[in-house]
Design a protein around this motif. Structure first.
Motif: not given
Length: 525
Positions: A316-325, A339-346, A376-383, A468-471
């Motif tokens: 779920a975190l990697k999906l958020m990161n992919s959206c931020a990219v 970004g962390v959890s369900d938030e992102y600052s741009f 759109m990217k959901w199925t890529k991370f949660f097939p 993991p550092a991502i957490f």
């Protein structure tokens, strides 16, 4: 949110409340939608399936948000009108407009296959939104009349334009032929040259679509003696009306009069310039860093329905990161995201002129693009997981005037990440060990960092620093120079790309290693 020495940055947040008794209208509209329609090969001048998709999304918006009474839409836009007494998210314009556009695009992407089963969505839809603050029912009436006139004039022009194109004219020739033509001339052209009676075209094209909640008698149960029990229930309906700003139309639906007010007379011509005065707009201060912070709406519920792992779901975190990219790749003025959890600052560069620094357009476009990318990217991370609960996000824009303060803002968010992740890790380990959620909360109340680390180490064999550092650190997304090196150590090429790291951004060493991120112009080439 967690307390820290960086809390002062919250003082830069400005509330943008639409004061009562102003009526709130949220208008969403496609950005560069002609390009989107070309890529997805929409029929011209109108694609009825695309319009039905828009209507379906609008219907779902009214079903989700009880405070929305009426919606009117055509082409790539929709206007949502809230009941007069609404306290929806305490009437904060940025939150309202971002939530509506976010949920709308989430629906648009998820329902695409229902209307285009043979087509994949080939590009990410982008919508903007803004709030119109109507001080009286008369202004709302003028607004609706204006939008319906726009529907008619645009559809009439587009019908003529595309018939000329299909007859062999170039776009330039078609534009020249239609230049300065009046309504009657266009009607005569359609009838005489193409055998089209404009008034016989489907009303969905000419009049647009109304979506509203009306009260209907519905049977809710049957007594043993056969007697029916009926109640007045709200039902969302779609229809097409010739004049949605008329007294007669309004009077036909008592719910509109009750929740919005009554039209005293029919509307005469109203200039667009007058109506633009009521657009609720906040231009952001020049030469400040703009931060757009987005947060998941009801994400606890979303994560439960989607069965995310606790305390952290790495996918779920990697999906958020992919959206931020994807957001950084789409919006050139964004130089950094955290970004962390369900938030992102741009973070937008200080001299950004994106959308002339209009807060509503910047917030809505970034929130909307992030949301549509997420779906759109959901199925890529949660097939193997169906998207059972549509995500939506809200956002706000805040200006930070100096390098030190924008650094402190980002440090505040990472401190929050540290504290919340440590708490959540302890909480869910206690729950998994057999404690109730209430017992876990009581156990952790008042505990400090050292005590939580000891709990994890001694009770669960977890060294927090080894997680993991991502957490622990969250995710930093930014443009960086990437070099390709051969096995012999020869640099083949160097180019800029968006990278994701999980670094300590509180201390200086990250910023010293990447000095151009918060440079005045933040060059990327």
């Amino acid at each position: 949110m967690a307390n820290s020495k960086y809390e002062y940055v919250k003082s830069f947040e400005i509330e943008d409340e639409v004061m009562y008794p102003n009526l709130i209208v949220v208008r969403i509209y496609g950005h560069n939608f002609e390009r989107f329609s070309e890529i997805n090969e929409f029929e011209k001048p109108n694609d009825e399936r695309a319009l039905n998709l828009m209507n379906c999304c609008a219907t779902s918006v009214l079903e989700k948000y009880p405070d929305i009474t009426l919606a009117y839409g055509f082409s790539d836009e929709y206007s949502f009108i809230f009941k007069k007494e609404t306290k929806f998210y305490q009437r904060r314009a940025s939150k309202i407009l971002s939530l509506i556009v976010s949920f709308f695009v989430s629906l648009c992407v998820s329902k695409w296959k229902d209307f285009f089963p043979e087509k994949d969505m080939r590009s990410t839809p982008l919508f903007k939104s803004r709030v119109i603050s109507c001080p009286s029912i008369d202004v709302l009436q003028a607004y609706l009349a204006w939008r319906q006139r726009e529907c008619h004039s645009k559809n009439q022009y587009n019908t003529c334009f595309w018939m000329l194109i299909k007859s062999g004219k170039s776009e330039k020739e078609a534009q020249d032929i239609l230049k300065d033509t009046q309504k009657q001339e266009k009607n005569e052209m359609l009838f005489q040259q193409f055998g089209i009676n404009y008034k016989k075209l489907p009303s969905i094209y000419r009049q647009g679509s109304c979506v509203l909640k009306t009260e209907v008698d519905e049977t809710v149960k049957t007594h043993n003696d056969g007697a029916l029990v009926k109640r007045l229930l709200k039902k969302v309906i779609i229809f097409h009306s010739e004049n949605i700003a008329s007294r007669s139309f309004w009077s036909d639906y008592s719910c509109l009069c009750k929740e919005l007010g009554s039209f005293e007379q029919n509307m005469n011509n109203m200039k667009r310039e007058y109506l633009k005065l009521f657009e609720f707009e906040n231009k952001l201060l020049p030469f400040t860093w703009i931060v757009i912070r987005i947060d998941g709406s009801h994400f606890h519920r979303f994560s439960e329905v989607q069965e995310f792992e606790k305390p952290n779901d790495e996918q779920a975190l990697k999906l958020m990161n992919s959206c931020a990219v994807a957001v950084l790749e789409e919006f050139n003025d964004i130089v950094f995201a955290y970004g962390v959890s369900d938030e992102y600052s741009f973070v937008l560069k200080r001299n950004s002129q994106l959308y002339q620094r209009r807060a509503s357009e910047i917030v809505s476009s970034i929130v909307g693009y992030f949301t549509s990318t997420y779906v759109m990217k959901w199925t890529k991370f949660f097939p193997k997981k169906e998207l059972k609960y549509l995500p939506s996000f809200d956002g706000r824009a805040v200006c930070y005037p100096s390098y030190d303060i924008i650094r402190d803002y980002l440090a505040w968010r990472q401190v929050d990440c540290h504290i919340n992740n440590q708490y959540n890790t302890c909480f869910w380990m206690l729950v998994k060990s057999g404690k109730s959620t209430r017992e876990a909360q009581s156990f952790l109340k008042g505990t400090q960092t050292l005590e939580k680390n000891q709990l994890l180490s001694q009770s669960f064999g977890i060294e927090y620093i080894m997680l993991p550092a991502i957490f622990r650190n969250g995710s930093s997304v930014f443009w960086d120079k990437v070099t390709t090196v051969t096995e012999n150590g020869v640099v083949v090429k160097s180019h800029k790309k968006v990278v994701v790291e999980h670094s300590n951004i509180i201390e200086d060493h990250f910023w010293e290693a990447h000095p151009l991120i918060l440079e005045e112009t933040s060059p990327r080439s």
